[in-house]
Design a protein around this motif. Sequence first.
Motif, PDB file in Angstrom:
ATOM      1  N   ALA A 147       0.834  -1.208   0.000  1.00 28.34           N
ATOM      2  CA  ALA A 147       0.000   0.000   0.000  1.00 28.34           C
ATOM      3  C   ALA A 147       0.869   1.259   0.000  1.00 28.34           C
ATOM      4  N   PHE A 148       1.051   1.843  -1.174  1.00 30.56           N
ATOM      5  CA  PHE A 148       1.816   3.085  -1.338  1.00 30.56           C
ATOM      6  C   PHE A 148       3.252   2.984  -0.831  1.00 30.56           C
ATOM      7  N   GLY A 149       3.769   1.768  -0.738  1.00 29.52           N
ATOM      8  CA  GLY A 149       5.126   1.595  -0.234  1.00 29.52           C
ATOM      9  C   GLY A 149       5.250   1.848   1.249  1.00 29.52           C
ATOM     10  N   LEU A 150       4.143   1.915   1.969  1.00 26.74           N
ATOM     11  CA  LEU A 150       4.176   2.278   3.386  1.00 26.74           C
ATOM     12  C   LEU A 150       3.711   1.157   4.303  1.00 26.74           C
ATOM     13  N   ARG A 151       2.748   0.364   3.870  1.00 24.50           N
ATOM     14  CA  ARG A 151       2.238  -0.703   4.729  1.00 24.50           C
ATOM     15  C   ARG A 151       1.681  -1.836   3.878  1.00 24.50           C
ATOM     16  N   GLY A 152       1.507  -2.996   4.518  1.00 26.95           N
ATOM     17  CA  GLY A 152       0.885  -4.110   3.824  1.00 26.95           C
ATOM     18  C   GLY A 152       1.875  -5.201   3.456  1.00 26.95           C
ATOM     19  N   THR A 153       1.368  -6.225   2.794  1.00 24.10           N
ATOM     20  CA  THR A 153       2.192  -7.362   2.413  1.00 24.10           C
ATOM     21  C   THR A 153       3.217  -6.951   1.352  1.00 24.10           C
ATOM     22  N   PRO A 154       4.344  -7.666   1.274  1.00 22.09           N
ATOM     23  CA  PRO A 154       5.418  -7.243   0.371  1.00 22.09           C
ATOM     24  C   PRO A 154       5.121  -7.557  -1.095  1.00 22.09           C
TER      25      PRO A 154
END
Length: 337
Positions: A274-281
Amino acid sequence: MPSAPQVPQWDVHRLPRAEGKSFLVTGGNAGIGYFVAEQLAGTGATVVLGSRDMAKAEAAIASIGSHIPGAKVKHVPLDLADLASLKASVDALGLDRLDAVVHNAGVALDHPLRRETADGHELMFATNHLGHFVLTHHLAPLLTATPGSRILTTGSFAAKSERLDLDDLQSTHEYQPKRSYSRSKLAQMLFALELDRRLRAAGSTTLSVLVHPGGALDSLTPSRPPFHVRTTGKRLSHLPLGLLVQGKDAAAWPAVRAVLDPSVHGGQMLSPRAFGLRGTPRIEPLWNHLADTTTAARLWAASCDLTGNDLTFTTPTRFGETEGPATGRGEADTSTG
């Protein structure tokens, strides 16, 4: 025509087994590096924490053991700011092969005064970039001895809007702590990509992969006493931020995937979804300025000069000899392979 085989989606909670493999995590005693080490230990691999603080490393090893019964974790003294000590650190590993190294350790200063190492290098550039450059030089024989080994370099979202000043790499003329930190991380990222180009040019099977962890907060990170204790009040007060960023356990996922996922290739960058900020890789397209091969090659040459190390890799032949050195100074083959 038969359909292409489906590639299973990467599951951060169901990691593949890695018994018999050895991984080194710099700065594995705290923060994101700790969770990289803990998650890798859960695969059955031997994990080595590179840390200059033995007491913190021992606390981290005890914590990993309490969460991963039977975990195989050990410590090696590692001070990235002391370039002359790094060969001894690699010798202390006691290994004849290494499956992956995660270049995770780093220092970020917010104090306005510029600090230097004993070698006269600016502290953040020396620790974050030059130290990992020299460490890779000394690890090269262990990595070369392991087909398909991996070098993971941790970048930062802070580097996305920065550009290197090749005439002032160590912030001698203009020092601003946040900018100097961001530029040191950009140097690491350019190094990782230049390294992969040189590995491909040498015909090596070792991969250099770039990761960045996104945004991570202690308040969203699970407790790991004694070095991190999250209170209920802090967790609740920062819960809304979980829509934008994540805990350090989740921030470890890009590095862990880059170590273990056989579908990952050299020269790729993994980041939170998510936008390079959070979430799965996921695999993220390279930022435009990371594709600047001229700047990367000039940084490489400067790093060789500043450290006195020509970082080269050679490719083992089937007769146990080596051939095809990756070049040290000068321009590299810019093919991505």
